[in-house]
Design an enzyme around this catalytic site. Sequence first.
Site, short mmCIF file in Angstrom:
data_model
loop_
_atom_site.label_atom_id
_atom_site.label_comp_id
_atom_site.label_asym_id
_atom_site.label_seq_id
_atom_site.Cartn_x
_atom_site.Cartn_y
_atom_site.Cartn_z
CB SER A 163 59.90 37.97 74.06
OG SER A 163 59.62 39.04 73.18
CE LYS A 205 67.92 39.98 74.34
NZ LYS A 205 66.65 40.61 73.89
CD GLU A 257 76.18 39.67 72.72
OE1 GLU A 257 77.14 39.18 73.37
OE2 GLU A 257 75.02 39.23 72.79
#
Length: 396
Positions: free
Chosen positions: A377, A90, A112
């Site tokens: 990930s 991310k 968010e």
Amino acid sequence: MKKYTIDKNGYYGEFGGAFVPDKLKPCIEELQNSYREIIDSSSFRKEYMTLLRDYVGRPSPLYHAERLSAKYGAKIYLKREDLNHTGAHKINNAVGQALLAKRMGKKRIIAETGAGQHGVATATVCALMGLECVIYMGQVDVERQFVNVQKMEMLGARVVAATSGNMTLKDAVNEALDEWSSNPDSYYLLGSAVGPHPYPDMVARLQSVISEEIKAQLREKEGRDYPDYLVACVGGGSNAAGTIYHYLDDSRVGIVLAEAGGKGVETGMSAATLTVGVPAVLHGSKTVVMLDENGDVAEPYSISAGLDYPGVGPLYAYMAQQKRAVTYAITDDEALAAAFELARTEGIIPAIESSHALGALSKMSLKKDDIVVLTISGRGDKDMDTFIEYKKASAM
Ligand SMILES: *Cc1c(COP(=O)(O)O)cnc(C)c1O
């Protein structure tokens, strides 16, 4: 002509677009009109790549997992996004969008977050770049994710609890979008390949560094720059988009997506949007969405907070329709078993999201010479409570 790239209106086939209320249109149009020129410029690329190298720690290794390969009878490489600063992919997107925001003259970031991973990545880059940061998080998640809330606050962000609806991710997105429309001078830093155009395309481009690196790393290790299969988990679809970006139009490469099968799709307790979703608009984008019998957005379920979303990026709705990918719904138990397997065969504790991708390996019919690249990930530190509970229950 690239088939899996958006058209000029932000559509992949019939999916995508920007379905936003009138009051949000100026914000979205400003972004649509400026993002490509900025992120394609050589000065942006230079600044972005430097931060990815020196701050995030890229390139992330492409690791040949020999013991895992022996188990599954193929040559398996792991793309190690778990080794990035803040522990997941991310941060790639957060760094890129924060740089974009700065170049657009914005000084305040809104975002968010569900479990808090994207919130922590955003708070991190805001601290790095001296930007004000406000994170919307469902009240229920604020209570569940104490440590991540503390991290965001330590990094200087303000965490606002969303108290509408079920008080989870979907409601945090709604409240953040609403806040953006009343503060158009802010920048909305969206965390996945979802939402109104241009977010799905922009996030995919910023994450595409993952497949750019895979190409170079495979060329070096295998003498050819493509694998037979790419495997990734899909929540909204950002780590998968990064993994597949430079291979989407290459028919030699099979794409395998793992979504959250929860307690089994037949039980109704899953977040397997590609398996059970139907075409609809969610959070500003036409995609496939899980709906209940009244046609309302269903409450999804997954053991993994990062995959617990009732929609999916429009790229995946289109790929599923075009049969470009094979999708497996991996259950909670399959993902947990895969997490323990990776820990014990390779000494890597994966995030519970990434464990869904690992769970897909046993569903594939692999041949000895097949080259598989599977994206890890994120790392599993944040999921230790879940793993401990599973270990107790199954007395491992
Ligand atoms: C958030 C998250 C995901 C899911 O998001 P995508 O946009 O689908 O990639 C997957 N893995 C990890 C580790 C995450 O934190």
